[in-house]
Design a protein around this motif. Structure first.
Motif, PDB file in Angstrom:
ATOM      1  N   TRP A 112       0.277  -0.556  -0.086  1.00 52.00           N
ATOM      2  CA  TRP A 112       0.456   0.143   0.138  1.00 52.00           C
ATOM      3  C   TRP A 112       0.504   1.487   0.256  1.00 52.00           C
ATOM      4  O   TRP A 112       1.623   1.332   0.600  1.00 52.00           O
ATOM      5  N   ARG A 145     -12.263  -2.989   0.697  1.00 55.12           N
ATOM      6  CA  ARG A 145     -11.287  -1.398   0.543  1.00 55.12           C
ATOM      7  C   ARG A 145     -12.469  -0.483   0.599  1.00 55.12           C
ATOM      8  O   ARG A 145     -12.640   0.363  -0.403  1.00 55.12           O
ATOM      9  N   ILE A 153      -2.879   0.615  -4.130  1.00 58.93           N
ATOM     10  CA  ILE A 153      -2.782  -0.702  -3.808  1.00 58.93           C
ATOM     11  C   ILE A 153      -2.048  -1.413  -4.876  1.00 58.93           C
ATOM     12  O   ILE A 153      -2.799  -1.697  -5.948  1.00 58.93           O
TER      13      ILE A 153
END
Length: 352
Positions: free
Chosen positions: A257, A316, A268
């Protein structure tokens, strides 16, 4: 790097892979946030996603580190030139160590015996014995910035921006055991559990370099595309050569990340697919990244909006944006100690 040294390092990291503590979804984690333009560290409970306290340390907090048991917090003050040792249960300072210059990001060994502190303006790194509360060795290094511990009581990593390398410190010998070129002026760095691969953000790169540690060479330069091509807009708290200031390796080592100061977000990167697979908006000026040990949450400090973005890794999505102190930079996550948990439960601040 000599082959026998590489073997010893790999043995240490292989042992660590097997011996690191296991965490479950029921574990309580605390996020410690160094407020670089303040004199305190904000404490965020990652169960409730709320600030549950502040620890007053010293002006202009730069480095933040915590022991694995969550009981000792180490911070550095750029104004006072000190390493501050605090008790996380009482929020009281236990001791201070005077340093020979402006300290940057510190790191502590798992046993809590040593803390290493880069002295940015002194071209040195201080090795501090915590029990003695004094510097036991000062090693030369050109423009050091960040230090890193990967769970070893023997080896530490420290970035040398002036030499474009990461130096490995052997704490048994109190000397360097390796100098690893990283293909640019290094900022944050993470290392794989087996000790073979290093991921390094460098100046003027929107992305990171991948370094083979045994071969001591850059094997890949990952340059991520951006919505707003560099250079980044001027920022009060960051140098113009910094496109990426934070990166972290997920606990399962499948993803990196990476913060973007060009797009105010985090990207990502899937290490197996070798491509960007996600993008999440952050606050203004994303700086440092940290995962909870169970891999459920990822946290990002945002310098220009004075807050922390907390993301669900699986979903996410941003779960919360938590307001903290002035210009948050370095962050670290630890398990909440048993005493701290019981104290907070008694006060009603820990969710059932």
């Amino acid at each position: 790097m000599p082959s026998n040294l590489v073997t010893r390092i790999f043995i240490v990291f292989a042992w660590l892979t097997l011996s690191l503590p296991c965490f479950s979804a029921s574990d309580n984690f605390l996020l410690y946030v160094g407020n670089s333009m303040g004199d305190d560290v904000s404490v965020v409970d990652l169960a409730s996603l709320k600030v549950i306290g502040d620890i007053t340390v010293g002006p202009h907090v730069h480095g933040v580190a915590v022991t694995p048991d969550g009981r000792r917090l180490f911070t550095t003050s750029e104004v006072d030139h000190t390493l501050i040792i605090s008790d996380t249960e009482t929020h009281k300072i236990m001791g201070t160590v005077k340093l020979p210059g402006k300290p940057n990001q510190c790191a502590v060994t798992p046993d809590g015996r040593y803390v290493i502190v880069p002295i940015r303006d002194g071209d040195s790194v201080a090795i501090v014995d915590v029990n003695q509360q004094k510097i036991v060795k000062l090693l030369p290094i050109k423009e050091p910035h960040n230090s890193l511990n990967m769970g070893s009581n023997k080896y530490m990593f420290v970035t040398s921006m002036g030499s474009h390398e990461i130096d490995v410190i052997d704490l048994e010998k109190m000397d360097y055991s390796a100098h690893i070129p990283v293909g640019g002026r290094p900022r944050p760095v993470v290392v794989s559990k087996d000790g073979r691969t290093m991921y390094v953000a460098v100046s003027f790169l929107h992305g990171f370099n991948i370094v083979d540690i045994p071969e001591q060479k850059v094997t890949q330069r990952v340059e991520m595309s951006s919505e707003h091509p560099g250079p980044p807009r001027p920022r009060q708290f960051e140098s113009p050569d910094t496109y990426t200031h934070g990166l972290a390796l997920s606990p399962d080592e499948s993803e990196i990340w990476v913060t973007s100061l060009l797009d105010d977000c985090i990207y990502i990167y899937d290490l197996k697919a070798k491509k960007v697979v996600g993008r999440l908006n952050t606050g203004d000026g994303p700086n440092w990244v940290a995962f909870t040990p169970d891999g459920r949450l990822a946290c990002v400090s945002n310098t220009d909006s004075d807050d922390i973005s907390i993301f669900s890794v699986k979903e996410r999505r941003e779960l919360a944006r938590v307001k903290v102190g002035k210009v948050p930079k370095r962050i670290v996550i630890s398990t909440m100690s048993v005493v701290s948990t019981s104290q907070q439960a008694a006060s009603g601040s820990v969710p059932k």
